[in-house]
Design a protein around this motif. Structure first.
Motif, PDB file in Angstrom:
ATOM      1  N   ARG A  23      45.745 -15.314  -1.516  1.00 36.69           N
ATOM      2  CA  ARG A  23      44.428 -14.697  -1.306  1.00 36.69           C
ATOM      3  C   ARG A  23      44.512 -13.182  -1.429  1.00 36.69           C
ATOM      4  O   ARG A  23      43.702 -12.552  -2.121  1.00 36.69           O
ATOM      5  CB  ARG A  23      43.899 -15.105   0.075  1.00 36.69           C
ATOM      6  CG  ARG A  23      42.567 -14.483   0.445  1.00 36.69           C
ATOM      7  CD  ARG A  23      42.102 -14.919   1.826  1.00 36.69           C
ATOM      8  NE  ARG A  23      43.071 -14.725   2.877  1.00 36.69           N
ATOM      9  CZ  ARG A  23      43.324 -13.547   3.461  1.00 36.69           C
ATOM     10  NH1 ARG A  23      42.692 -12.461   3.086  1.00 36.69           N
ATOM     11  NH2 ARG A  23      44.221 -13.466   4.440  1.00 36.69           N
ATOM     12  N   PRO A  92      35.243 -18.252   0.561  1.00 38.43           N
ATOM     13  CA  PRO A  92      34.764 -19.215  -0.440  1.00 38.43           C
ATOM     14  C   PRO A  92      33.785 -18.582  -1.446  1.00 38.43           C
ATOM     15  O   PRO A  92      33.835 -18.888  -2.630  1.00 38.43           O
ATOM     16  CB  PRO A  92      34.079 -20.299   0.394  1.00 38.43           C
ATOM     17  CG  PRO A  92      34.769 -20.225   1.724  1.00 38.43           C
ATOM     18  CD  PRO A  92      35.047 -18.753   1.927  1.00 38.43           C
ATOM     19  N   LEU A  95      35.832 -16.407  -3.877  1.00 36.19           N
ATOM     20  CA  LEU A  95      36.510 -17.249  -4.862  1.00 36.19           C
ATOM     21  C   LEU A  95      35.533 -17.772  -5.906  1.00 36.19           C
ATOM     22  O   LEU A  95      35.856 -17.857  -7.092  1.00 36.19           O
ATOM     23  CB  LEU A  95      37.218 -18.416  -4.173  1.00 36.19           C
ATOM     24  CG  LEU A  95      38.399 -18.040  -3.290  1.00 36.19           C
ATOM     25  CD1 LEU A  95      38.842 -19.233  -2.450  1.00 36.19           C
ATOM     26  CD2 LEU A  95      39.546 -17.513  -4.138  1.00 36.19           C
ATOM     27  N   LEU A  96      34.336 -18.112  -5.463  1.00 33.03           N
ATOM     28  CA  LEU A  96      33.313 -18.595  -6.390  1.00 33.03           C
ATOM     29  C   LEU A  96      32.884 -17.496  -7.357  1.00 33.03           C
ATOM     30  O   LEU A  96      32.697 -17.743  -8.554  1.00 33.03           O
ATOM     31  CB  LEU A  96      32.113 -19.107  -5.593  1.00 33.03           C
ATOM     32  CG  LEU A  96      31.166 -20.061  -6.285  1.00 33.03           C
ATOM     33  CD1 LEU A  96      31.894 -21.328  -6.718  1.00 33.03           C
ATOM     34  CD2 LEU A  96      30.026 -20.425  -5.344  1.00 33.03           C
ATOM     35  N   PHE A  99      35.836 -17.037  -9.901  1.00 37.56           N
ATOM     36  CA  PHE A  99      36.250 -18.169 -10.723  1.00 37.56           C
ATOM     37  C   PHE A  99      35.882 -18.017 -12.203  1.00 37.56           C
ATOM     38  O   PHE A  99      36.746 -18.190 -13.069  1.00 37.56           O
ATOM     39  CB  PHE A  99      35.708 -19.478 -10.148  1.00 37.56           C
ATOM     40  CG  PHE A  99      36.200 -20.687 -10.874  1.00 37.56           C
ATOM     41  CD1 PHE A  99      37.540 -21.045 -10.819  1.00 37.56           C
ATOM     42  CD2 PHE A  99      35.339 -21.458 -11.627  1.00 37.56           C
ATOM     43  CE1 PHE A  99      38.010 -22.157 -11.496  1.00 37.56           C
ATOM     44  CE2 PHE A  99      35.793 -22.571 -12.304  1.00 37.56           C
ATOM     45  CZ  PHE A  99      37.132 -22.925 -12.238  1.00 37.56           C
ATOM     46  N   ASN A 133      43.217 -18.839  -8.231  1.00 38.55           N
ATOM     47  CA  ASN A 133      41.832 -19.095  -7.880  1.00 38.55           C
ATOM     48  C   ASN A 133      41.605 -20.583  -7.641  1.00 38.55           C
ATOM     49  O   ASN A 133      40.977 -20.974  -6.655  1.00 38.55           O
ATOM     50  CB  ASN A 133      40.916 -18.576  -8.991  1.00 38.55           C
ATOM     51  CG  ASN A 133      39.538 -18.247  -8.496  1.00 38.55           C
ATOM     52  OD1 ASN A 133      38.880 -19.074  -7.896  1.00 38.55           O
ATOM     53  ND2 ASN A 133      39.092 -17.045  -8.765  1.00 38.55           N
ATOM     54  N   MET A 137      40.626 -22.323  -4.154  1.00 35.68           N
ATOM     55  CA  MET A 137      39.381 -23.080  -4.045  1.00 35.68           C
ATOM     56  C   MET A 137      39.648 -24.480  -3.507  1.00 35.68           C
ATOM     57  O   MET A 137      38.850 -25.017  -2.738  1.00 35.68           O
ATOM     58  CB  MET A 137      38.646 -23.124  -5.379  1.00 35.68           C
ATOM     59  CG  MET A 137      38.025 -21.791  -5.752  1.00 35.68           C
ATOM     60  SD  MET A 137      37.129 -21.805  -7.296  1.00 35.68           S
ATOM     61  CE  MET A 137      35.554 -22.415  -6.736  1.00 35.68           C
ATOM     62  N   TYR A 140      40.017 -24.257   0.195  1.00 29.40           N
ATOM     63  CA  TYR A 140      38.729 -24.066   0.860  1.00 29.40           C
ATOM     64  C   TYR A 140      37.704 -25.124   0.440  1.00 29.40           C
ATOM     65  O   TYR A 140      36.498 -24.914   0.570  1.00 29.40           O
ATOM     66  CB  TYR A 140      38.179 -22.665   0.559  1.00 29.40           C
ATOM     67  CG  TYR A 140      38.918 -21.567   1.284  1.00 29.40           C
ATOM     68  CD1 TYR A 140      38.528 -21.157   2.551  1.00 29.40           C
ATOM     69  CD2 TYR A 140      40.021 -20.944   0.714  1.00 29.40           C
ATOM     70  CE1 TYR A 140      39.197 -20.156   3.229  1.00 29.40           C
ATOM     71  CE2 TYR A 140      40.703 -19.937   1.379  1.00 29.40           C
ATOM     72  CZ  TYR A 140      40.290 -19.555   2.633  1.00 29.40           C
ATOM     73  OH  TYR A 140      40.958 -18.570   3.302  1.00 29.40           O
ATOM     74  N   TYR A 144      32.951 -26.192  -0.150  1.00 29.80           N
ATOM     75  CA  TYR A 144      32.239 -26.477  -1.398  1.00 29.80           C
ATOM     76  C   TYR A 144      31.660 -27.887  -1.423  1.00 29.80           C
ATOM     77  O   TYR A 144      30.737 -28.163  -2.179  1.00 29.80           O
ATOM     78  CB  TYR A 144      33.166 -26.287  -2.606  1.00 29.80           C
ATOM     79  CG  TYR A 144      33.742 -24.904  -2.708  1.00 29.80           C
ATOM     80  CD1 TYR A 144      32.930 -23.800  -2.939  1.00 29.80           C
ATOM     81  CD2 TYR A 144      35.109 -24.690  -2.560  1.00 29.80           C
ATOM     82  CE1 TYR A 144      33.462 -22.532  -3.010  1.00 29.80           C
ATOM     83  CE2 TYR A 144      35.641 -23.419  -2.644  1.00 29.80           C
ATOM     84  CZ  TYR A 144      34.820 -22.347  -2.867  1.00 29.80           C
ATOM     85  OH  TYR A 144      35.351 -21.097  -2.944  1.00 29.80           O
TER      86      TYR A 144
END
Length: 168
Positions: A23, A92, A95-96, A99, A133, A137, A140, A144
């Protein structure tokens, strides 16, 4: 023990440390990449020069991003997503945000620059940023899963009252 905490070196501890390392590394790399671009734009010395592809297709894609203003947006999102990861807030979401950027970096590095030798390299950031990534994801994933519900109903304006729950 003079305030020094004993650490139990079990699999869970090592996994948490690895996740934190990924991270922080991905977030820091994105901050440096975005900041370097903006430093150059603001007339300062960049941290490293922005590569614009070594082959024609890569150069075309990146120069087109610059010409239409998308590169400014991408570099700003890199900084935003990186800060979220480094500060460990809204991870989260960070990361989104990162991505699709990681996906384009991967696509540019491997397919447009023909760097197939780096596809399994963990030290080549053209591929490693996407791998980190995706791994993060997956870590986490519970955040999602609600978005992947097949039959969902829309919310209402009253749901805005639930926003303070996020900050508790």
């Amino acid at each position: 023990m003079n305030g020094i905490r004993n650490i139990t070196w079990d699999a869970a501890t090592i996994a948490r440390l690895l996740i934190s390392f990924l991270r922080l590394y991905l977030g820091a790399w994105m901050i440096v990449s975005g900041t370097s671009y903006w430093l150059h734009h603001l007339g300062y010395q960049p941290i490293f020069p922005q590569p614009f592809g070594t082959l024609p297709d890569s150069s075309k894609m990146l120069i087109t991003f610059v010409e239409v203003g998308l590169f400014d947006f991408v570099k700003t999102l890199e900084i935003l997503g990186g800060v979220l990861l480094v500060c460990n807030i809204f991870v989260p979401l960070g990361l989104l945000i990162l991505f699709p950027i990681s996906g384009m970096v991967f696509y540019n590095a491997i397919f447009l620059n023909h760097r197939y030798d780096g596809i399994f390299s963990l030290t080549y950031m053209g591929t490693a940023c996407l791998y980190m990534n995706v791994v993060l994801m997956l870590v986490y994933i519970k955040h999602y899963l609600p978005m992947l519900a097949l039959n969902t109903r829309s919310g209402s304006i009253a749901d805005i009252k639930r926003l303070p729950e996020i900050f508790k």
